[in-house]
Design a protein around this motif. Structure first.
Motif, mmCIF file in Angstrom:
data_model
loop_
_atom_site.group_PDB
_atom_site.id
_atom_site.type_symbol
_atom_site.label_atom_id
_atom_site.label_comp_id
_atom_site.label_asym_id
_atom_site.label_seq_id
_atom_site.Cartn_x
_atom_site.Cartn_y
_atom_site.Cartn_z
ATOM 1 N N PHE A 176 51.534 20.232 12.771
ATOM 2 C CA PHE A 176 51.341 21.684 13.142
ATOM 3 C C PHE A 176 50.024 21.984 13.607
ATOM 4 O O PHE A 176 49.869 22.571 14.447
ATOM 5 C CB PHE A 176 51.687 22.405 11.813
ATOM 6 N N GLU A 177 49.190 21.464 12.676
ATOM 7 C CA GLU A 177 47.644 21.591 13.236
ATOM 8 C C GLU A 177 47.066 20.968 14.192
ATOM 9 O O GLU A 177 45.911 21.119 14.953
ATOM 10 C CB GLU A 177 46.796 21.388 11.863
ATOM 11 N N LYS A 178 47.871 19.840 14.800
ATOM 12 C CA LYS A 178 47.332 19.071 15.868
ATOM 13 C C LYS A 178 48.054 19.597 17.327
ATOM 14 O O LYS A 178 47.555 19.086 18.235
ATOM 15 C CB LYS A 178 48.234 17.849 15.655
ATOM 16 N N ARG A 179 48.640 20.760 17.143
ATOM 17 C CA ARG A 179 49.308 21.035 18.599
ATOM 18 C C ARG A 179 48.243 21.619 19.328
ATOM 19 O O ARG A 179 46.797 21.947 18.903
ATOM 20 C CB ARG A 179 50.276 22.247 18.225
ATOM 21 N N PRO A 180 48.218 21.556 20.873
ATOM 22 C CA PRO A 180 46.907 21.565 21.400
ATOM 23 C C PRO A 180 46.293 22.963 21.392
ATOM 24 O O PRO A 180 45.146 22.777 21.539
ATOM 25 C CB PRO A 180 47.573 21.401 22.666
ATOM 26 N N LEU A 181 46.941 23.804 21.147
ATOM 27 C CA LEU A 181 46.360 25.591 21.043
ATOM 28 C C LEU A 181 46.213 25.884 19.724
ATOM 29 O O LEU A 181 45.837 26.914 19.529
ATOM 30 C CB LEU A 181 46.993 26.290 21.836
ATOM 31 N N PHE A 182 46.311 24.897 18.637
ATOM 32 C CA PHE A 182 46.031 25.423 17.175
ATOM 33 C C PHE A 182 44.660 26.146 17.085
ATOM 34 O O PHE A 182 43.797 25.525 17.411
ATOM 35 C CB PHE A 182 46.287 24.354 16.244
ATOM 36 N N GLY A 183 44.627 27.051 16.136
ATOM 37 C CA GLY A 183 43.457 27.711 16.000
ATOM 38 C C GLY A 183 43.005 28.457 17.189
ATOM 39 O O GLY A 183 41.892 29.213 17.037
ATOM 40 N N ARG A 184 43.522 28.511 18.262
ATOM 41 C CA ARG A 184 42.987 29.420 19.597
ATOM 42 C C ARG A 184 43.510 30.911 19.301
ATOM 43 O O ARG A 184 44.594 30.882 19.118
ATOM 44 C CB ARG A 184 43.602 28.978 20.801
ATOM 45 N N ARG A 185 42.594 31.791 19.691
ATOM 46 C CA ARG A 185 43.253 33.262 19.621
ATOM 47 C C ARG A 185 43.047 33.580 21.055
ATOM 48 O O ARG A 185 42.102 33.550 21.742
ATOM 49 C CB ARG A 185 41.857 34.016 18.731
#
Ligand code: SAH
Length: 517
Positions: free
Chosen positions: A254-263
């Motif tokens: 889940f946290e490895k997805r390319p846009l994880f953590g992007r707003r």
């Protein structure tokens, strides 16, 4: 259908909202939200679920954020449920996770039962399984553990007797998941080690599991207190303890997805399909949806109506937006006509999405230009020859003149029929400003020139300097060259632009463009 215990009495549905991701509510839960007359919800239930609730329903927020803000006591909530149901209402009591797992669901139902009020319970995905799943930790695994315990970490550590038998839990259970345990983490860790669990046992702490804000930290019983302090993780978080935590190394997804953590701020019209938001979220981004335009019908359809009366005299109908297709067919149907009446003229769309929507109305576009812009469409038509051709262009009240002008210049008769209007919406201005002031935004997306103009109007920067300050560190993605030009005309820079002007290509370009950061 409704089972009623007392005449005129309502019913209370105790519904599990799931852990955070609004997609994790059950179908039954969603169905009930749509039909509720009153919704009583708390802190852990995702607000986005409230979009299913009818606008006429009453919504009551009862807070309950572990000690931080107790806006209503449990007694008040119980009394409220009895009161609403007593007035004959259909009430949904929406609770984070599963209502029966550390959710006080049982207590609320005991009160309802005592008052003879009918109720139903709908389970939810509990945060323990969500935290494990979204942290890449199978809560059980044949090679590691055959048992799981869910325990509360909320007990007062100074209490002389505990309801938790640490001596049995520490060594008798494979995986231990602790709810509400962050504050007492040192106490929990000490108890487990003191009662025989190895200090090397892996531990994961997962905050806001299943949401774009998910944060996690992994350590061992020996290190986790320091790890959590260093990472600054705060409640709500779960503690997962056991050998299965090791599996995260290979299956964290889940946290490895390319846009994880992007707003990402996604500007769009309210009516537009949320394909862009869905795609960005799938890649892990957290989106702030900012409707910069409302689409409204025009007051006067005279030009379109007259054109429809003699539709067979037209050689072409051109659709340059999804909204044009929608509003055109709405009017067509209102006049008692349908797709069969359009068999005369050829039909062109500006791009692929417009053509796909058109197909839903039963029409296969005759022409889609290789370049998805007004100019591209004009060029393709010019190549076919438009002299003396009758062309109908149903579109926004104010639109770009390049397409009709080019066609007229080449000898075509063009009827521009205004069928919808772009209106900047009022609300959300402050929210948008606050979002930018927080400085956490990575990207803003624009899918048309109007979204750019209205976004700038909503941001309402005093001057260029302020605009640049608000957008410093924020990248800009534009779907195509026209939109991009509107961005650069405003003195801003376009960082990401797909080669093909479609939403899927835009998503791909964004993933690519943000990856390199
Ligand atoms: N009924 C809920 C639990 C309520 S107790 C359920 O079934 O999940 C509240 C505790 O649940 C929080 O202190 C936290 O430990 C946990 N929790 C709830 N939602 C969470 C989430 N999205 N991520 C991590 N922990 C969560």
């Amino acid at each position: 259908m409704e089972q009623q215990t007392k005449t005129g009495a309502g019913k209370v549905y105790l519904v599990g909202a799931g852990p955070g991701d609004p997609g994790l509510i059950t179908l039954r839960g969603k169905y009930l939200l749509e039909r509720a007359e009153v919704v009583v919800y708390d802190y852990l239930a995702n607000r986005r679920l409230l979009r299913y609730v009818s606008p006429s329903a009453e919504m009551v927020y009862v807070g309950k954020r572990g000690g931080v803000e107790h806006s209503h006591t449990q007694d008040e909530i119980n009394a409220m449920l009895v009161e609403f149901a007593g007035r004959g209402k259909t009430v949904v009591r929406l609770k984070g996770g599963d209502p029966f797992i550390f959710g006080r669901g049982g207590e609320e139902l005991e009160v309802l039962a005592a008052h003879g009020i009918a109720f139903e319970v709908v389970p939810g995905v509990t945060s323990a399984t969500a935290a494990a799943t979204y942290a890449g930790i199978p809560i059980t695994h044949r090679g590691y553990t055959a048992s799981v315990a869910f325990i509360t970490g909320h007990e007062d550590p100074n209490k002389s007797t505990s309801n938790i038998d640490w001596s049995k839990i520490a060594t008798g259970i494979g995986t231990i998941v602790v709810y509400m345990g962050i504050k007492n983490l040192p106490h929990i860790v000490r108890n487990l080690i003191d009662h025989g669990r190895s200090a090397d046992t892996p531990v994961a702490v997962v905050r806001w599991a299943s949401t774009p804000e998910q944060q996690s930290v992994v350590g061992t019983l020996a290190t986790i207190v320091d790890d959590v302090r260093e990472s600054g993780i705060k409640p709500p978080a779960l503690i997962v303890i056991g050998e299965v935590v090791k599996l995260r190394e290979s299956i964290d997804w889940f946290e490895k997805r390319p846009l994880f953590g992007r707003r990402i701020i996604v500007t769009r019209t309210r009516e537009q399909a949320s394909e862009l938001v869905a795609g960005l979220e799938e890649a892990g981004a957290s989106c702030f949806e900012c409707s910069t335009i409302n689409i409204e019908p025009v007051d006067d359809y005279r030009i379109l109506d007259e054109a429809l009366e003699r539709i067979n005299e037209y050689h072409w109908i051109l659709f340059t937006s999804i909204n044009a297709v929608r509003h055109f067919f709405k009017r067509l149907y209102a006049k008692g006509m349908d797709a069969r009446d359009l068999k005369g003229p050829d039909i062109a769309t500006v791009g692929r999405s417009t053509a796909e929507l058109l197909l839903e109305y039963g029409i296969n576009a005759d022409l889609i230009p290789p370049v998805f812009t007004g100019e591209g469409l004009a060029q393709s038509l010019l190549d076919l020859g438009v002299e003396g051709r009758n062309i109908l262009l149903p579109r926004a009240q104010t639109g770009r003149e390049i397409l009709p002008e080019t066609l007229r210049g080449a000898g075509a008769q063009v009827t521009v029929a205004p069928i919808y209007r772009n209106v900047p919406p009022q609300g959300r201005k402050e929210e948008l400003r606050a979002e930018l002031e927080r400085g956490k935004v990575d990207l803003v997306t624009f899918t048309s020139s109007s979204t750019v103009k209205n976004f700038l109007a909503m941001v309402a920067a005093e001057n260029q300097q302020e605009l640049e300050r608000l957008l410093s560190g924020v990248k800009i993605a534009a779907i195509g060259p026209i939109t991009a030009k509107t961005v650069t005309d405003a003195g801003l820079k376009v960082d990401i632009q797909p080669e093909i002007y479609t939403i899927p290509e835009m998503i791909r370009a964004i993933i690519e463009g943000l990856r390199s950061d």
